[in-house]
Design an enzyme around this catalytic site. Sequence first.
Site, PDB file in Angstrom:
ATOM      1  N   ARG A 177      -5.062 -11.489 -16.192  1.00 31.65           N
ATOM      2  CA  ARG A 177      -5.824 -10.761 -15.160  1.00 31.65           C
ATOM      3  C   ARG A 177      -7.291 -10.894 -15.542  1.00 31.65           C
ATOM      4  NH1 ARG A 177      -4.926  -4.894 -12.377  1.00 31.65           N
ATOM      5  NH2 ARG A 177      -3.379  -6.166 -11.338  1.00 31.65           N
TER       6      ARG A 177
ATOM      7  N   HIS B 241      -4.018 -12.469  -5.630  1.00 24.96           N
ATOM      8  CA  HIS B 241      -3.060 -11.593  -6.336  1.00 24.96           C
ATOM      9  C   HIS B 241      -1.642 -11.992  -5.885  1.00 24.96           C
ATOM     10  CE1 HIS B 241      -1.677  -8.386  -8.691  1.00 24.96           C
ATOM     11  NE2 HIS B 241      -2.031  -7.336  -7.985  1.00 24.96           N
TER      12      HIS B 241
ATOM     13  N   GLN C 290       1.579  -9.729  -6.339  1.00 23.27           N
ATOM     14  CA  GLN C 290       1.710  -8.611  -5.410  1.00 23.27           C
ATOM     15  C   GLN C 290       2.355  -9.061  -4.109  1.00 23.27           C
ATOM     16  OE1 GLN C 290       0.656  -5.214  -5.937  1.00 23.27           O
ATOM     17  NE2 GLN C 290       1.975  -4.998  -4.143  1.00 23.27           N
TER      18      GLN C 290
ATOM     19  N   ASP D  80      -6.207  -2.453   1.479  1.00 20.77           N
ATOM     20  CA  ASP D  80      -6.501  -2.401   0.046  1.00 20.77           C
ATOM     21  C   ASP D  80      -7.805  -1.616  -0.116  1.00 20.77           C
ATOM     22  OD1 ASP D  80      -6.584  -2.967  -2.694  1.00 20.77           O
ATOM     23  OD2 ASP D  80      -7.369  -4.996  -2.440  1.00 20.77           O
TER      24      ASP D  80
ATOM     25  N   CYS E 160      -1.253  -2.330  -1.863  1.00 23.63           N
ATOM     26  CA  CYS E 160      -0.854  -2.759  -3.221  1.00 23.63           C
ATOM     27  C   CYS E 160      -1.000  -1.640  -4.242  1.00 23.63           C
ATOM     28  CB  CYS E 160      -1.663  -3.979  -3.638  1.00 23.63           C
ATOM     29  SG  CYS E 160      -3.440  -3.661  -3.790  1.00 23.63           S
TER      30      CYS E 160
ATOM     31  N   ARG F 148       7.444  -4.981  -7.788  1.00 32.43           N
ATOM     32  CA  ARG F 148       6.692  -5.811  -8.731  1.00 32.43           C
ATOM     33  C   ARG F 148       7.593  -6.187  -9.906  1.00 32.43           C
ATOM     34  NH1 ARG F 148       1.209  -5.612  -8.760  1.00 32.43           N
ATOM     35  NH2 ARG F 148       1.541  -7.388 -10.155  1.00 32.43           N
TER      36      ARG F 148
HETATM   37  N1  NVA Z   1      -8.449  -5.559  -4.663  1.00 36.49           N
HETATM   38  C1  NVA Z   1      -8.072  -4.763  -5.800  1.00 36.49           C
HETATM   39  C2  NVA Z   1      -6.616  -4.940  -6.102  1.00 36.49           C
HETATM   40  C3  NVA Z   1      -6.127  -4.124  -7.261  1.00 36.49           C
HETATM   41  C4  NVA Z   1      -4.662  -4.345  -7.535  1.00 36.49           C
HETATM   42  C5  NVA Z   1      -8.932  -5.128  -6.994  1.00 36.49           C
HETATM   43  O1  NVA Z   1      -9.178  -6.332  -7.195  1.00 36.49           O
HETATM   44  O2  NVA Z   1      -9.391  -4.238  -7.704  1.00 36.49           O
HETATM   45  N1   CP Z   2      -1.228  -3.432  -7.466  1.00 38.85           N
HETATM   46  C1   CP Z   2      -1.624  -3.655  -8.727  1.00 38.85           C
HETATM   47  O1   CP Z   2      -1.793  -4.792  -9.154  1.00 38.85           O
HETATM   48  O2   CP Z   2      -1.791  -2.536  -9.472  1.00 38.85           O
HETATM   49  P1   CP Z   2      -2.384  -2.451 -10.955  1.00 38.85           P
HETATM   50  O3   CP Z   2      -3.879  -2.715 -10.847  1.00 38.85           O
HETATM   51  O4   CP Z   2      -2.079  -1.061 -11.396  1.00 38.85           O
HETATM   52  O5   CP Z   2      -1.728  -3.487 -11.809  1.00 38.85           O
END
Ligand code: NVA
Ligand code: CP
Length: 300
Positions: A102, A129, A132, A217, A257, A285
């Site tokens: 990540r 992502h 997800q 989101d 998500c 997930r």
């Molecule tokens: N768009 C959000 C998704 C988190 C799972 C982010 O990148 O923070």
């Molecule tokens: N939806 C998702 O990826 O959540 P987290 O940021 O908690 O991993």
Amino acid sequence: MTTRHFLTLLDLTPQELHNIIHRAIALKKSPTLRDETLKNKTLAMIFEKSSTRTRVSFEVAMTQLGGSSLFLSPSDTQLGRGESIEDSAKVLSRMVDVITIRTFEHAKLERFARNSSVPVINSLTDDFHPCQLLADMQTYFEHRGDIAGKTVAWVGDGHNMCQSYINAARQFDFELRIACPEGFEPNQDMLDANSNRVSIVRNPAEAVAGASLVATDVWASMGQEEERRQRLEKFHGFQVTRELMAHAASDALFMHCLPAHRGEEVSAEVLDDPDSVVWDEAENRLHAQKALLEFLCNAR
Ligand code: NVA
Ligand code: CP
């Protein structure tokens, strides 16, 4: 055999993605079901951003599959002290069997994958992502059957989740209408490449009209914290409310998500309504990533 990675949904064929979802549904029904692919194997997890669902689902997945996981925070590894992505990839892939990352720039993940001899999985970048979306598609299949030919409305930021929905529209064969404020569109090349099924519809009610699935989101993603106040103003009118959901098909589902900000991108009522399947998405997930891990490690 070349190593398969999962950096975006386009790394797998539509058939492979469907197979993973069917396997995920089977694994959910029988949590002890597993082949021996991941037994005694190790997943390394490099996380440069916070996570609840992704981290926990991968760690539990490896436990249930008979393997183990290593959580690697950059602040505790040499990556955080300047060891190159390329060198880190070469070293880690000599020791572990699969790696998930990540991070911020998608290009960084691609550089890592090019130098890894084991499968690399995208656990979220600023652009995509895909894990997800496996869970979201599994959730839709479980509740409503095949999503092919349906209309999906994306209401909100054209960021990583929205861009993954564009890839999903292509791989799972649905129409995607995106309602976002000006200046918050997804990547133009992606819109051009998918113009037969993806469109920008500015008005949220028009985007949602007759849709079978409405998704959103957060308005300020990780890495955009400083823009938060300005974004709250720009996204005014893009909240998913019961009034907005009333424009969708009568059997429409709502997805997010998570984490969610009640009263910002979604009202508290919608998130907790019976048509909201956000807790199933979160649970899936785990199942979808178990199926993904099996697939990638079997493909080696
Ligand atoms: N768009 C959000 C998704 C988190 C799972 C982010 O990148 O923070
Ligand atoms: N939806 C998702 O990826 O959540 P987290 O940021 O908690 O991993």
